[in-house]
Design an enzyme around this catalytic site. Structure first.
Site, short mmCIF file in Angstrom:
data_model
loop_
_atom_site.label_atom_id
_atom_site.label_comp_id
_atom_site.label_asym_id
_atom_site.label_seq_id
_atom_site.Cartn_x
_atom_site.Cartn_y
_atom_site.Cartn_z
N GLU A 251 0.88 -1.17 0.00
CA GLU A 251 0.00 0.00 0.00
C GLU A 251 0.91 1.21 0.00
O GLU A 251 1.54 1.52 1.01
CB GLU A 251 -0.90 0.00 1.24
CG GLU A 251 -1.84 -1.18 1.32
CD GLU A 251 -2.88 -1.20 0.20
OE1 GLU A 251 -3.14 -0.13 -0.39
OE2 GLU A 251 -3.40 -2.29 -0.09
N CYS A 285 -1.79 9.23 2.65
CA CYS A 285 -1.59 8.65 1.32
C CYS A 285 -2.67 9.17 0.38
O CYS A 285 -2.47 9.26 -0.82
CB CYS A 285 -1.63 7.14 1.40
SG CYS A 285 -3.08 6.52 2.25
P1 NAD Z 1 8.76 4.70 4.29
O1 NAD Z 1 8.74 3.88 3.05
O2 NAD Z 1 9.93 5.55 4.56
O3 NAD Z 1 8.62 3.77 5.58
C1 NAD Z 1 7.54 2.92 5.79
C2 NAD Z 1 7.97 1.82 6.74
O4 NAD Z 1 8.97 1.03 6.09
C3 NAD Z 1 8.61 2.31 8.05
O5 NAD Z 1 8.25 1.45 9.10
C4 NAD Z 1 10.10 2.19 7.75
O6 NAD Z 1 10.88 2.05 8.90
C5 NAD Z 1 10.12 0.94 6.90
N1 NAD Z 1 11.28 0.82 5.99
C6 NAD Z 1 12.03 1.80 5.44
N2 NAD Z 1 13.01 1.26 4.68
C7 NAD Z 1 12.85 -0.09 4.74
C8 NAD Z 1 13.53 -1.19 4.17
N3 NAD Z 1 14.59 -1.04 3.37
N4 NAD Z 1 13.08 -2.43 4.43
C9 NAD Z 1 11.99 -2.62 5.21
N5 NAD Z 1 11.33 -1.61 5.80
C10 NAD Z 1 11.74 -0.37 5.56
O7 NAD Z 1 7.43 5.55 4.27
P2 NAD Z 1 6.91 6.63 5.35
O8 NAD Z 1 7.62 7.91 5.14
O9 NAD Z 1 6.88 6.02 6.70
O10 NAD Z 1 5.40 6.75 4.89
C11 NAD Z 1 4.95 7.60 3.92
C12 NAD Z 1 4.46 6.81 2.73
O11 NAD Z 1 3.49 5.86 3.10
C13 NAD Z 1 3.80 7.70 1.72
O12 NAD Z 1 4.25 7.34 0.44
C14 NAD Z 1 2.33 7.37 1.89
O13 NAD Z 1 1.54 7.67 0.78
C15 NAD Z 1 2.39 5.92 2.20
N6 NAD Z 1 1.15 5.46 2.83
C16 NAD Z 1 0.30 4.68 2.09
C17 NAD Z 1 -0.92 4.25 2.62
C18 NAD Z 1 -1.85 3.38 1.80
O14 NAD Z 1 -2.75 2.79 2.37
N7 NAD Z 1 -1.70 3.31 0.49
C19 NAD Z 1 -1.26 4.62 3.92
C20 NAD Z 1 -0.37 5.42 4.65
C21 NAD Z 1 0.83 5.83 4.09
#
Ligand code: NAD
Length: 475
Positions: A251, A285
């Site tokens: 997502e 998001c």
């Molecule tokens: P992010 O990708 O930086 O991090 C998300 C999660 O992944 C965190 O827990 C982070 O620690 C972890 N992570 C980061 N690098 C990783 C790796 N290499 N391996 C495994 N895990 C890793 O995103 P963010 O800044 O926390 O969130 C913002 C994003 O989330 C935006 O793009 C937003 O649109 C999206 N989002 C989507 C939805 C949906 O339902 N589509 C809902 C909420 C947020």
């Protein structure tokens, strides 16, 4: 003190600091003061959590769906009892207003109650067969161990959307909450233990993505990775877990557009545009980061929007890095010809505040038009007619949500049919999901799975087809 000074992992029912003894510092977005320190986990902690989950899962899967649903309900009810405390923790972690946090906690509780109901409702399918005396039906079976990795923006719903259906379906799970919102996730797993979720069925590993999330994605003992976060990280998760053919549910981000037609109720359109673009400081998001307005009402809409922006109370973004990234992208947009109509820069106050910002004159192909900022920034675009508006909306790598404001049913239906998005809204905001309705996007917004709703069960279980043949001569 609502938030504990130290946030620990939970592995096999026992709390523990990271094996390395390392900690992260978590600061409050609103004023940058230290909130707590958090276990900075690594591969060793992940391996311990996977082992605990693998050993707990078979006995949990033996329990009936009704029993598992009852445990899920108990957890949701405990969250309801601690509603104010849970919301206060979210306020500390994120800096969002209490009212918003309370609404999110309620949404998380509702998701739990909805999933609990599936214990007595989880319908399968029966179908026909080409040969006589043969009955064909489906049953759901758990996948095994699920890794649940999530973003910070709505911390409790993010946990609830994954943890409730994951354990309900008979899996054991390991959560990796965002490093920015560890405390609410920690409360959730404490409540899970109190509610009777067996030791090892729901574990939590705290830490940074590359250090604590990546080993979880790479671990061969993880059968499903359910990830909510950015498209860049999601792509890596898909490649890495996909290599061993693990199930992957992504997502991801959005660059959601709200279209305003010349027959729209402009006051309502402005109200929804403001809420969609700026609530939660644009860290949704589904936030409306693009406002596409038909020529005939463009100037009137812009003036009313700017009036509304002046009355907004700015909310902080989650981190200094986020603030700097947003500032840089907006500055580059201006260098490339965008005009700032409101905001445009960080605010001169403590904490990580970026002024609610409205831009225009950005090219549809510019960075600001195509990349997700996850901040309080929206861009106005002019369109001659509905077809041009739809073309603009679809000219995006993302396809999560889209909204249209119009009095015409025909225009609404044309938009709903032609727009490339997972969710379409007519005459309201770009957001507004409910626990019983599936949510997700197309293109770079995800891999086609839906969270929430009964669709969530498809993520966390496999369908098994059972063919039952009977012998008439035994009758
Ligand atoms: P992010 O990708 O930086 O991090 C998300 C999660 O992944 C965190 O827990 C982070 O620690 C972890 N992570 C980061 N690098 C990783 C790796 N290499 N391996 C495994 N895990 C890793 O995103 P963010 O800044 O926390 O969130 C913002 C994003 O989330 C935006 O793009 C937003 O649109 C999206 N989002 C989507 C939805 C949906 O339902 N589509 C809902 C909420 C947020």
């Amino acid at each position: 003190m609502v938030v504990a000074e130290e946030i620990l992992n939970l592995i096999g029912g026992s709390t523990a600091p990271a094996t390395s003894g390392q900690w992260l510092e978590k600061h409050r977005p609103v004023d940058e003061t230290l909130l707590c320190r958090v276990a900075r986990s690594g591969a060793e902690d992940v391996a311990a959590a996977v082992a605990a989950a693998r050993s707990a899962q078979p006995a949990w899967a033996e329990r009936t769906p009704v029993e598992r649903g009852n445990v899920v309900r108990e957890l949701a009810l405990r969250l309801r009892e601690r509603r104010e405390e849970a919301s206060a923790i979210v306020v500390e972690e994120t800096g969002k207003p209490l009212e918003l946090a309370l609404g999110e906690t309620d949404a998380a509780i509702e998701m739990g109650l909805f999933v609990a109901g599936e214990g007595r409702r989880s319908y399968g399918r029966t179908t026909t067969a080409s040969t006589p005396h043969r009955t064909v039906f489906t049953v759901r079976q758990p996948l095994g161990v699920a890794a649940l990795i999530m973003s910070f923006n709505t911390p409790l719903p993010n946990v609830a959307w994954k943890a409730f259906p994951a354990i309900f379906c008979g899996n054991a799970a390991i959560m990796k909450p965002s490093e920015h919102t560890p405390a609410s996730a920690s409360l959730f797993v404490d409540l899970a233990l109190e509610a009777g979720v067996p030791d090892g069925v729901l574990n939590v590993i705290h830490g940074l993505g590359p250090e604590a999330g990546a080993p979880l994605v790479e671990h061969p003992g993880v059968d499903l990775v359910s990830f909510t976060g950015s498209a860049a990280t999601g792509r890596w998760v898909n490649e890495t877990a996909g290599r061993r053919l693990a199930k992957v549910c992504l997502e991801l981000g959005g660059k959601n557009a709200l279209v305003v037609c010349d027959d729209a109720d402009l006051d309502a359109a402005v109200r929804w545009a403001l809420a969609s673009a700026f609530s939660n400081a644009g860290q949704r998001c589904a936030s409306a980061s693009r406002l596409v307005v038909l020529d005939a009402v463009y100037d009137a809409f812009r003036d009313r929007l700017l009036e509304g922006v002046r009355d907004l109370e700015p909310q902080p973004v989650i981190s200094r890095e986020s603030l700097e990234r947003i500032s840089e992208v907006v500055a580059r947009a201006v260098e490339h010809g965008a005009t700032v109509l409101a905001g445009g820069d960080r605010l001169d106050r403590r904490g990580w505040h970026f002024a609610p910002t409205v831009l225009e004159d950005a090219a549809p192909t510019a960075e600001i038009s195509c990349s997700e900022l996850f901040g309080p920034v929206t861009v106005l675009y002019r369109a001659a007619d509905l077809d041009e508006a739809i073309a603009l909306v679809n000219d995006s790598p993302y396809g999560l949500t889209a909204a249209i404001h119009t009095a015409s049913v025909h225009r609404a239906m044309r938009f709903a049919e032609r727009v490339q998005a997972g969710v379409v809204v007519v005459n309201a905001g770009t957001h507004g999901s409910e626990p019983h309705v599936g949510f997700g996007g197309v293109k770079d917004s995800g891999t086609g799975w839906r969270e929430a709703g009964v669709e969530a069960l498809d993520v966390y279980s496999d369908l098994k087809v059972v063919n039952l043949v009977t012998y008439p001569n035994n009758a």
